[in-house]
Design a protein around this motif. Structure first.
Motif, short mmCIF file in Angstrom:
data_model
loop_
_atom_site.label_atom_id
_atom_site.label_comp_id
_atom_site.label_asym_id
_atom_site.label_seq_id
_atom_site.Cartn_x
_atom_site.Cartn_y
_atom_site.Cartn_z
N ARG A 192 0.84 -1.19 0.00
CA ARG A 192 0.00 0.00 0.00
C ARG A 192 0.88 1.25 0.00
O ARG A 192 1.92 1.28 0.68
CB ARG A 192 -0.87 0.05 1.26
CG ARG A 192 -1.91 -1.03 1.39
CD ARG A 192 -2.60 -0.86 2.75
NE ARG A 192 -3.54 -1.95 3.00
CZ ARG A 192 -4.84 -1.90 2.72
NH1 ARG A 192 -5.34 -0.81 2.17
NH2 ARG A 192 -5.63 -2.92 2.99
N LEU A 193 0.45 2.27 -0.70
CA LEU A 193 1.12 3.57 -0.67
C LEU A 193 0.16 4.62 -0.13
O LEU A 193 -1.06 4.40 -0.07
CB LEU A 193 1.60 3.96 -2.07
CG LEU A 193 2.61 3.01 -2.73
CD1 LEU A 193 2.91 3.48 -4.15
CD2 LEU A 193 3.88 2.90 -1.90
N TYR A 194 0.72 5.77 0.23
CA TYR A 194 -0.07 6.84 0.82
C TYR A 194 0.32 8.17 0.18
O TYR A 194 1.44 8.33 -0.33
CB TYR A 194 0.19 6.93 2.33
CG TYR A 194 -0.26 5.70 3.08
CD1 TYR A 194 -1.49 5.66 3.74
CD2 TYR A 194 0.53 4.54 3.12
CE1 TYR A 194 -1.91 4.53 4.43
CE2 TYR A 194 0.12 3.40 3.79
CZ TYR A 194 -1.10 3.40 4.44
OH TYR A 194 -1.51 2.27 5.10
N GLY A 195 -0.61 9.12 0.20
CA GLY A 195 -0.29 10.44 -0.30
C GLY A 195 0.66 11.17 0.64
O GLY A 195 0.50 11.09 1.87
N ILE A 196 1.64 11.86 0.08
CA ILE A 196 2.55 12.64 0.91
C ILE A 196 1.76 13.77 1.56
O ILE A 196 1.04 14.49 0.89
CB ILE A 196 3.71 13.21 0.07
CG1 ILE A 196 4.57 12.08 -0.47
CG2 ILE A 196 4.56 14.19 0.89
CD1 ILE A 196 5.66 12.53 -1.42
N PRO A 197 1.87 13.92 2.88
CA PRO A 197 1.07 14.96 3.55
C PRO A 197 1.45 16.36 3.06
O PRO A 197 2.61 16.63 2.76
CB PRO A 197 1.41 14.78 5.03
CG PRO A 197 2.66 13.97 5.07
CD PRO A 197 2.65 13.13 3.84
N GLU A 198 0.45 17.22 2.99
CA GLU A 198 0.67 18.58 2.54
C GLU A 198 1.64 19.32 3.45
O GLU A 198 2.49 20.11 2.99
CB GLU A 198 -0.67 19.33 2.51
CG GLU A 198 -0.57 20.80 2.13
CD GLU A 198 -1.90 21.52 2.29
OE1 GLU A 198 -1.87 22.74 2.56
OE2 GLU A 198 -2.96 20.87 2.16
N ALA A 199 1.52 19.08 4.75
CA ALA A 199 2.36 19.79 5.71
C ALA A 199 2.69 18.86 6.88
O ALA A 199 1.96 17.91 7.17
CB ALA A 199 1.65 21.04 6.23
N THR A 200 3.83 19.14 7.52
CA THR A 200 4.29 18.35 8.66
C THR A 200 4.77 19.29 9.76
O THR A 200 5.45 20.28 9.48
CB THR A 200 5.45 17.42 8.25
OG1 THR A 200 5.00 16.54 7.21
CG2 THR A 200 5.95 16.60 9.42
N VAL A 201 4.40 18.99 10.98
CA VAL A 201 4.87 19.75 12.14
C VAL A 201 5.42 18.76 13.16
O VAL A 201 4.83 17.70 13.40
CB VAL A 201 3.73 20.57 12.79
CG1 VAL A 201 4.21 21.22 14.09
CG2 VAL A 201 3.23 21.63 11.83
N SER A 202 6.58 19.10 13.74
CA SER A 202 7.19 18.26 14.78
C SER A 202 7.27 19.03 16.09
O SER A 202 7.25 20.27 16.10
CB SER A 202 8.59 17.82 14.35
OG SER A 202 8.53 17.01 13.20
N ALA A 203 7.38 18.29 17.19
CA ALA A 203 7.45 18.93 18.50
C ALA A 203 8.21 18.04 19.47
O ALA A 203 8.26 16.81 19.32
CB ALA A 203 6.05 19.20 19.04
N VAL A 204 8.79 18.67 20.48
CA VAL A 204 9.43 17.98 21.60
C VAL A 204 8.89 18.57 22.89
O VAL A 204 8.71 19.79 22.98
CB VAL A 204 10.97 18.12 21.56
CG1 VAL A 204 11.59 17.44 22.79
CG2 VAL A 204 11.54 17.51 20.30
N CYS A 205 8.64 17.72 23.87
CA CYS A 205 8.07 18.18 25.14
C CYS A 205 8.64 17.33 26.27
O CYS A 205 8.76 16.11 26.14
CB CYS A 205 6.56 18.07 25.11
SG CYS A 205 5.74 18.67 26.60
N SER A 206 9.00 17.98 27.40
CA SER A 206 9.53 17.28 28.57
C SER A 206 8.44 17.12 29.62
O SER A 206 7.53 17.94 29.70
CB SER A 206 10.70 18.07 29.16
OG SER A 206 11.72 18.24 28.20
N PHE A 207 8.58 16.05 30.45
CA PHE A 207 7.56 15.75 31.45
C PHE A 207 8.20 15.46 32.79
O PHE A 207 9.34 14.99 32.86
CB PHE A 207 6.72 14.54 31.01
CG PHE A 207 5.84 14.82 29.83
CD1 PHE A 207 4.54 15.26 29.99
CD2 PHE A 207 6.33 14.67 28.54
CE1 PHE A 207 3.73 15.53 28.90
CE2 PHE A 207 5.54 14.93 27.43
CZ PHE A 207 4.23 15.36 27.61
#
Length: 441
Positions: free
Chosen positions: A190-205
């Motif tokens: 199976r293949l998928y459409g490349i997402p229009e946009a990507t956001v990444s994040a880092v968070c400490s706990f």
């Protein structure tokens, strides 16, 4: 030395080479060579890129290695149907490079640039599985050469429907079979459409519990998160030292969101509200590719950062998977176990699936430490089993977890597996010694 310790030593030393290595160029050659091996009762070890982590390509009984790297063609791409058929020499990075201008991609990412047929053979997954699934959900059809040289197409030759209710599910029988039932020579994916946009994040706990609570609540809120990775304090500290980073040395989540520009803002806002409500802090968000890469550097370099904790040693990665609700308990107990037994084992995890890895850094020349690592790995797996989990979420059984498979599945299920093995491979030629323990003589 116990069998499990011997298996661990094999995994660390990468020994047990085959007697012969063959480089077939097409399925017809694979079939012809398999017939010769069958006639002379020679063990067959399929080989893709050798990136597996449980000794799956060790030739424990010698024999013939079928290196499939010369079969490296992308055979059929159907853009409108979102599927592609590849040979076993095609790796995931090579496929995505081939797809670059089509607007499509293949998202299953185990970390290494593994061969796609090898990924099917080990039922690989990785960081994107929480959204896109594992290989088991993304393989539509397989071409497999059996031990006697016959060729089977698990969903019918050339067929690639998105779903089927026809007959036994032979495709998923071979996905995760680790080369013990046949040699995979083609896979349709199976293949998928490349997402229009990507956001990444880092968070400490402040705690493991807070990080896992945030994960569960993000999933419950319906946010279609693409990746949500956990690093414990030891792993964060190692990554800071190795990559000159400055993350807070506390349990941390690395997140990634895929979608349209409009939908991403809503996803990010929801995730941020949830993490803040659980004591999350030190947010870092990134939209452009370069900043995202820097943000994820700690996760990408986890293996090398772990090795750098003890120069001259080797690393052995083991994994388990439990229901999400049991993840905090098993992580806390595992960290206590590591400290009590004086072991170096930073933890990283695909926390959205309840799957995590201990990257054990060990001196292979120290038998006493090897023994402690071996006992720890068994305790970790049994801890997961006691919490309704599995002894391996991704890596597979291979050599090291054969006895644990018996405990997990029970004697009747293992007997059924043995009967299937006997039906497909009555002479026990296909990657012998893997998954199932040898019969008692």
């Amino acid at each position: 030395m116990e069998n499990s310790e011997r298996a661990l030593l094999l995994l660390l030393s990468r020994c047990c080479p085959p007697d012969v290595v063959l480089f077939p160029r097409c399925v017809e050659e694979v079939s012809s060579l398999a017939k010769i091996c069958s006639r002379h009762r020679l063990p067959i070890i399929p080989f893709g890129t050798g990136t597996g982590l449980e000794g799956g390509v060790s030739a424990v009984k010698g024999g013939v290695c079928f290196s499939l790297r010369n079969m490296d063609q992308v055979l059929d791409l159907h853009q409108d149907d979102f599927d592609v058929t590849v040979e076993p020499g095609v790796t995931r990075k090579a496929l995505n490079a081939y797809l670059r201008n089509t607007g499509l991609w293949f998202p299953v990412d185990p970390g290494a640039d593994a061969s796609l047929c090898g990924m099917a053979a080990t039922s690989a997954s990785g960081t994107n599985a929480v959204r896109y699934g594992t290989m088991r959900e993304n393989v539509l059809n397989l071409e497999v050469v059996l031990a006697d040289g016959s060729v089977v197409h698990t969903a019918g030759k050339g067929r690639r429907p998105r779903k089927t209710a026809a007959g036994y599910n032979l495709t998923n029988l071979f996905v995760g079979s680790e080369g013990t039932l046949g040699i995979i020579t083609k896979t349709t994916l199976r293949l998928y459409g490349i997402p229009e946009a990507t956001v990444s994040a880092v968070c400490s706990f402040p705690s493991v519990q807070a990080a896992v609570d945030s994960t569960v609540q993000i999933l419950q809120s319906g946010v279609p998160i693409a990746r949500i990775e956990f690093l414990d304090d030891v792993m964060i500290d190692a990554c800071n030292r190795f990559s000159s980073l400055s993350y807070a040395v506390t349990p941390s989540l690395f997140l990634e969101f895929h979608g349209s520009e409009g939908s991403l803002q809503e996803q990010v806002n929801t995730a941020e509200d949830i993490t803040e409500s659980n004591g999350g802090s030190g947010f870092q968000w990134a939209r452009d590719a370069e900043t995202r890469e820097r943000l994820w550097k700690a996760r990408h370099d986890a293996w090398y950062a772990s090795l750098a904790l003890r120069p001259g040693c080797k690393a052995y990665a083991t994994d388990v998977c439990v229901p999400l609700s049991r993840l905090p308990q098993i992580l806390v107990e595992t960290k206590e176990d590591l400290i009590e037994n004086r072991l170096t084992g930073p933890i990283v995890g695909h926390v959205g699936d309840g799957n995590f890895h201990c990257l054990m850094v060990v001196d292979p020349s120290d038998p006493e430490e090897l023994h402690r690592v071996d006992l720890f790995v068994e305790r970790l797996a049994r801890r997961a089993l006691a919490m309704d989990g599995t002894c391996t979420g991704e890596h597979g059984v291979g050599l090291g977890k054969r006895a644990l498979l018996c405990e997990e599945m029970g004697p009747v299920a293992v007997q059924v597996m043995q009967r299937l093995k006997d039906a497909f491979d009555p002479r026990n030629l296909m990657n012998p010694g893997k998954i199932l323990l040898p019969r008692e003589s």
